[in-house]
Design a protein around this motif. Structure first.
Motif, short mmCIF file in Angstrom:
data_model
loop_
_atom_site.label_atom_id
_atom_site.label_comp_id
_atom_site.label_asym_id
_atom_site.label_seq_id
_atom_site.Cartn_x
_atom_site.Cartn_y
_atom_site.Cartn_z
N ALA A 61 42.75 -3.53 -6.41
CA ALA A 61 41.30 -3.68 -6.24
C ALA A 61 40.82 -4.53 -7.41
O ALA A 61 40.67 -4.04 -8.53
N THR A 62 40.62 -5.82 -7.16
CA THR A 62 40.42 -6.78 -8.24
C THR A 62 39.17 -7.63 -8.03
O THR A 62 38.64 -7.73 -6.92
N LEU A 63 38.74 -8.26 -9.12
CA LEU A 63 37.63 -9.21 -9.10
C LEU A 63 38.13 -10.54 -9.66
O LEU A 63 38.94 -10.57 -10.59
N ASP A 64 37.64 -11.63 -9.10
CA ASP A 64 37.97 -12.96 -9.62
C ASP A 64 37.11 -13.21 -10.86
O ASP A 64 35.88 -13.30 -10.77
N LEU A 65 37.74 -13.32 -12.02
CA LEU A 65 37.02 -13.43 -13.28
C LEU A 65 36.16 -14.69 -13.31
O LEU A 65 34.98 -14.64 -13.70
N HIS A 66 36.72 -15.84 -12.92
CA HIS A 66 35.96 -17.09 -12.97
C HIS A 66 34.74 -17.02 -12.06
O HIS A 66 33.64 -17.38 -12.46
N GLU A 67 34.94 -16.54 -10.83
CA GLU A 67 33.82 -16.43 -9.90
C GLU A 67 32.75 -15.48 -10.45
O GLU A 67 31.56 -15.76 -10.35
N TYR A 68 33.21 -14.38 -11.05
CA TYR A 68 32.26 -13.40 -11.57
C TYR A 68 31.39 -14.01 -12.67
O TYR A 68 30.16 -13.92 -12.64
N VAL A 69 32.05 -14.65 -13.65
CA VAL A 69 31.31 -15.21 -14.78
C VAL A 69 30.38 -16.34 -14.31
O VAL A 69 29.21 -16.41 -14.73
N GLU A 70 30.88 -17.21 -13.45
CA GLU A 70 30.03 -18.30 -12.96
C GLU A 70 28.85 -17.77 -12.16
O GLU A 70 27.74 -18.31 -12.22
N GLY A 71 29.07 -16.70 -11.39
CA GLY A 71 27.97 -16.09 -10.66
C GLY A 71 26.92 -15.53 -11.59
O GLY A 71 25.71 -15.67 -11.36
N LEU A 72 27.37 -14.92 -12.69
CA LEU A 72 26.43 -14.38 -13.68
C LEU A 72 25.65 -15.51 -14.35
O LEU A 72 24.42 -15.40 -14.53
N LEU A 73 26.33 -16.57 -14.72
CA LEU A 73 25.65 -17.71 -15.34
C LEU A 73 24.62 -18.31 -14.38
O LEU A 73 23.54 -18.74 -14.80
N GLY A 74 24.96 -18.33 -13.08
CA GLY A 74 24.01 -18.81 -12.10
C GLY A 74 22.76 -17.95 -12.02
O GLY A 74 21.66 -18.45 -11.76
N CYS A 75 22.91 -16.65 -12.28
CA CYS A 75 21.75 -15.76 -12.32
C CYS A 75 20.81 -16.16 -13.45
O CYS A 75 19.58 -16.16 -13.29
N LEU A 76 21.38 -16.51 -14.60
CA LEU A 76 20.53 -16.95 -15.71
C LEU A 76 19.87 -18.29 -15.41
O LEU A 76 18.71 -18.52 -15.78
N ASP A 77 20.59 -19.16 -14.72
CA ASP A 77 19.98 -20.42 -14.31
C ASP A 77 18.77 -20.17 -13.40
O ASP A 77 17.73 -20.83 -13.53
#
Length: 484
Positions: A61-77
């Protein structure tokens, strides 16, 4: 660049009128703006990136680290584009506990983010000299697959990692350039000596890891700054202090209003938990059935977690295709059906596996609402087991505050919990309890629940009390059957 309380002359820097909170959940990454006065969300200042964990055979049961971080940065954008990143005085983080990522010699990830739901690990044979009760008392954890004591040996058996970090540690590194962790996040790894706030030597020996392979633990007064890259991207956040992350359970307690040893916070989301925040100094001896983690340098949180809660409600309403998500035609405590909510098994130290949920007493005149009511009642009785342990541990009948998405979604369930606990409850009016709690921990706030006050109804309390012995007997039967 980092600073501590000592560097700032012994006091925490006064924030501006607003706080940026990052909430690192399993199903979403979010960024929202809060008032610095009472940690209340600023209307409209919320951005969310939906996360879809990857499940596969073998228990992953895993999460894609790159996708997660980029998604978070997009929230700040998104917040930046809508004018919400002005006048920010602090950046705080609430994060899921227990995640781990294996790193190579350059610090790059070798694996996805392995979440708490991942069942892969190794069995440990430590011999008769190992005292797990002493280990539990010291670290607040067990030798369970949730924790790094069993995750790290498994990762070492699968490859050649040169280091390990959790999701919040790597998010913090991406934002500030510094790979550090907080005492709160470190406590969720199961490798922390709770009293001393440092990595536990025996836990590291069991894991087969040295301290230098793990993120350095910084004090609660530590702050970092956004890197130059992100300063250019979000100019309003230049120089704004980034505070160490708080584990989501601890943050939810404080955000709900349960921030001292007089009050238990019951939070119902996908899963559920009942917890009490208390000073780490002179903490009561930890019972075997409860876990204990850290909130910050001065406080711990002790509690019990449950695997079936909002996920149970969502599953059952979907399977039964109920027109209403509330069993409004069923009086609380009156259902003849007894539901043992072990669909997702139990959390440690109990060992009931997933797929062990049971209904007893079904008849042809039972309706979908009867099954839903029985399930919510069963989940309430599970939470009540933990609450009564905490009453005993702290030597008083604790006040109770309720919070989380499951609480918001069901008035019937709020009343059921109140009747099951047989005491008044206060409902937290704020849904964003994790982000609110992280802000409160960083800024020293004590937010009030601010929601409705519920009094137990005598007739409902009596009916629940009558079914409690039958539930306890059938629960034991279900637990035994799970081993067959």
């Amino acid at each position: 660049m980092t600073t501590t309380d000592d560097d700032r002359g012994g006091g925490v820097a006064q924030p501006g009128p607003r706080v940026l909170a990052l909430d690192l959940g399993t199903s979403s990454a979010r960024a929202l703006v809060l008032s610095a006065e009472d940690a209340a969300p600023v209307p409209g200042a919320l951005a969310r990136y939906k996360i879809s964990p990857t499940y596969a055979t073998g228990g992953s049961a895993t999460l894609d680290l790159h996708e997660y971080v980029e998604g978070l940065l997009g929230c700040l954008d998104e917040l930046q584009q809508n004018g919400h990143l002005d006048d920010i005085g602090a950046i705080v983080v609430s994060s899921q506990w227990h995640s781990i990522v294996a790193l190579d010699s350059r610090g790059a990830p070798q694996t996805p983010v392995i979440t708490w739901a991942d069942t892969r690990s190794v069995d440990l044979d430590l011999g008769s000299s190992f005292d797990e009760h002493a280990f539990h008392a010291r670290t607040g954890s067990w030798l369970h697959r949730l924790y790094w004591t069993r995750r790290i040996p498994w990762l070492l058996s699968e490859g050649s990692p040169a280091g390990f970090a959790g999701l919040p540690d790597l998010v913090l590194e991406r934002l500030t350039g510094e790979r550090v962790t907080s005492v709160s996040i470190a406590s969720g790894t199961g490798t922390l000596d709770l009293a001393r706030g440092v990595y536990d030597e025996e836990a590291l020996e069991i894991a087969g890891a040295k301290t230098e392979l793990l993120p350095a633990i910084v004090p609660s007064g530590w702050t970092g700054s956004l890197s130059a890259e992100f300063g250019r991207r979000w100019p309003g956040l230049v120089g704004v202090p980034v505070h160490p992350p708080t584990g989501d359970g601890a943050a939810s307690n404080v955000g709900t209003g349960g921030y001292d040893e007089t009050t238990a916070a019951v939070t119902v989301g996908t899963s559920a938990a009942v917890r009490v925040v208390h000073p780490i100094g002179d903490a009561p001896e930890l019972p075997w059935e409860l876990w204990r983690y850290r909130v910050d340098d001065e406080r711990a949180v002790t509690g019990m977690a449950f695997s079936a809660a909002g996920n149970l409600h969502a599953w059952l309403t979907g399977v039964l295709q109920l027109a209403s998500e509330e069993p409004t035609t069923v009086e609380i405590g009156s259902s003849r059906v007894i539901a043992i909510p072990f669909q997702a098994g139990t959390r440690p130290p109990a060992t009931v596996p997933s797929g062990s949920g049971v209904y007893f007493g079904l008849s042809f005149d039972d309706t979908g609402e009867d099954l839903l009511a029985a399930s919510l009642q069963g989940a309430s009785l599970e939470i009540d087991l933990g609450l009564r342990m905490l009453d005993t541990l702290f030597g008083r009948e604790l006040s109770v505050v309720l919070g989380g998405g499951g609480i918001d979604a069901s008035a019937w369930w709020r009343r059921c919990l109140t009747a099951t606990f047989a005491r008044p409850t206060t409902v937290c009016a704020e849904a964003e309890v994790g982000a609110r709690g992280a802000a409160a921990v960083a800024l020293g706030l004590c937010p009030a629940p601010g929601g409705e006050h519920l009094e137990p109804v005598d007739a409902e309390v009596a009916r629940v009390a009558d079914l409690r012995p039958r539930y306890a007997a059938l629960r034991e039967l279900a637990a035994q059957a799970s081993t067959i």
